[in-house]
Design a protein around this motif. Structure first.
Motif, PDB file in Angstrom:
ATOM      1  N   LEU A 228       0.828  -1.211   0.000  1.00 25.89           N
ATOM      2  CA  LEU A 228       0.000   0.000   0.000  1.00 25.89           C
ATOM      3  C   LEU A 228       0.857   1.253   0.000  1.00 25.89           C
ATOM      4  CD1 LEU A 228      -2.702   1.501   0.254  1.00 25.89           C
ATOM      5  CD2 LEU A 228      -2.543   1.174   2.742  1.00 25.89           C
ATOM      6  N   LEU A 229       1.878   1.266   0.845  1.00 27.41           N
ATOM      7  CA  LEU A 229       2.756   2.436   0.913  1.00 27.41           C
ATOM      8  C   LEU A 229       3.519   2.638  -0.394  1.00 27.41           C
ATOM      9  CD1 LEU A 229       4.164   2.038   4.552  1.00 27.41           C
ATOM     10  CD2 LEU A 229       2.433   3.665   3.735  1.00 27.41           C
TER      11      LEU A 229
ATOM     12  N   THR B  94       1.099   3.864  -3.034  1.00 24.12           N
ATOM     13  CA  THR B  94       0.733   5.251  -2.728  1.00 24.12           C
ATOM     14  C   THR B  94       1.838   6.198  -3.162  1.00 24.12           C
ATOM     15  OG1 THR B  94      -0.642   4.570  -0.855  1.00 24.12           O
ATOM     16  CG2 THR B  94       0.108   6.862  -0.904  1.00 24.12           C
TER      17      THR B  94
ATOM     18  N   GLY C 202       0.518   7.972  -6.219  1.00 21.23           N
ATOM     19  CA  GLY C 202      -0.034   9.175  -5.605  1.00 21.23           C
ATOM     20  C   GLY C 202       0.931  10.329  -5.508  1.00 21.23           C
TER      21      GLY C 202
END
Length: 224
Positions: free
Chosen positions: A19-20, A23, A27
């Motif tokens: 997830l990190l 991201t 992101g």
């Protein structure tokens, strides 16, 4: 700690790391890369296709503007300023209370059928207004000569362009109201008429903002 706990936490840790990583990649890094490339390669389009005049931003080449007389605060409906070329009718899906340079906030078409009584009334009223506002001594406007873009809004409601025919129809009125030779105004329209994209896409068009900026310069030149 029980081994079963470790077996439970291990996939959670892997999922958190994924997830990190995603991201950070999608992101942060990807938006920065795309933004940087856009600013480097297409800065004008990346910044909203701004049009500048007299040292300030006059608007966007992609969004139409209104050119109306001051309302005077009486609650009356704004009337077109006869000194300027006018764009297409503005029939969007929402109202704009923040940017008073244009009436629309939500872009879109009216979705009215061609035989809808509301649309028919709008078109007839718009055509009568075009004839009334643009008929000047020696240059009456034939209602049959009013082009479609003069009485209908675009699919977005924000079209910054008009057809060369609508610009030519307005030229006598603009010349009279600004005390300019009609030939100069017609020449101005010709210089700001864009051809079809790649020679075959779309129709010839005139950007109203660019045309009015040039008109302002022509008026200033005549006043010297």
């Amino acid at each position: 700690m029980d081994n079963s706990v470790f077996r439970t936490l291990r996939p959670l840790g892997a999922g958190l790391r994924a997830l990190l990583a995603l991201t950070l990649l999608t992101g942060v890094l990807y938006p920065l890369a795309v933004t940087g490339a856009a600013q480097a390669l297409l800065p004008g389009r990346a910044n909203g296709s701004e049009v500048r005049a007299d040292g300030r931003t006059a608007g966007s080449a992609l969004i139409g503007q209104s050119y109306d007389l001051p309302s005077g605060g009486t609650g009356e409906e704004a009337r077109p300023d006869p000194r300027w070329f006018q764009g297409r009718p503005r029939e969007g899906l929402g109202t704009n209370s923040l940017n008073t340079r244009y009436d629309l906030l939500v872009s879109g078409a009216s979705n009215l059928a061609a035989d809808n009584p509301v649309l028919v009334r709008r078109v007839r009223a718009a055509r009568a207004a075009v004839v009334r506002d643009n008929s000047v001594p020696g240059h009456p406007v034939d209602p049959a000569a009013v082009p479609a873009d003069a009485v209908t809004s675009s699919g977005s409601g924000l079209d910054p362009h008009i057809s060369p025919a609508y610009a030519a129809l307005q030229a006598p009125r603009v010349a009279l109201r600004n005390d300019l030779p009609l030939a100069r105004v017609r020449e101005l329209v010709g210089r700001h008429t864009e051809g079809r994209t790649l020679g075959f896409i779309g129709e010839p068009r005139v950007n109203v903002l660019a045309l009015n900026i040039a008109l302002r310069g022509l008026v200033a030149e005549a006043d010297r």
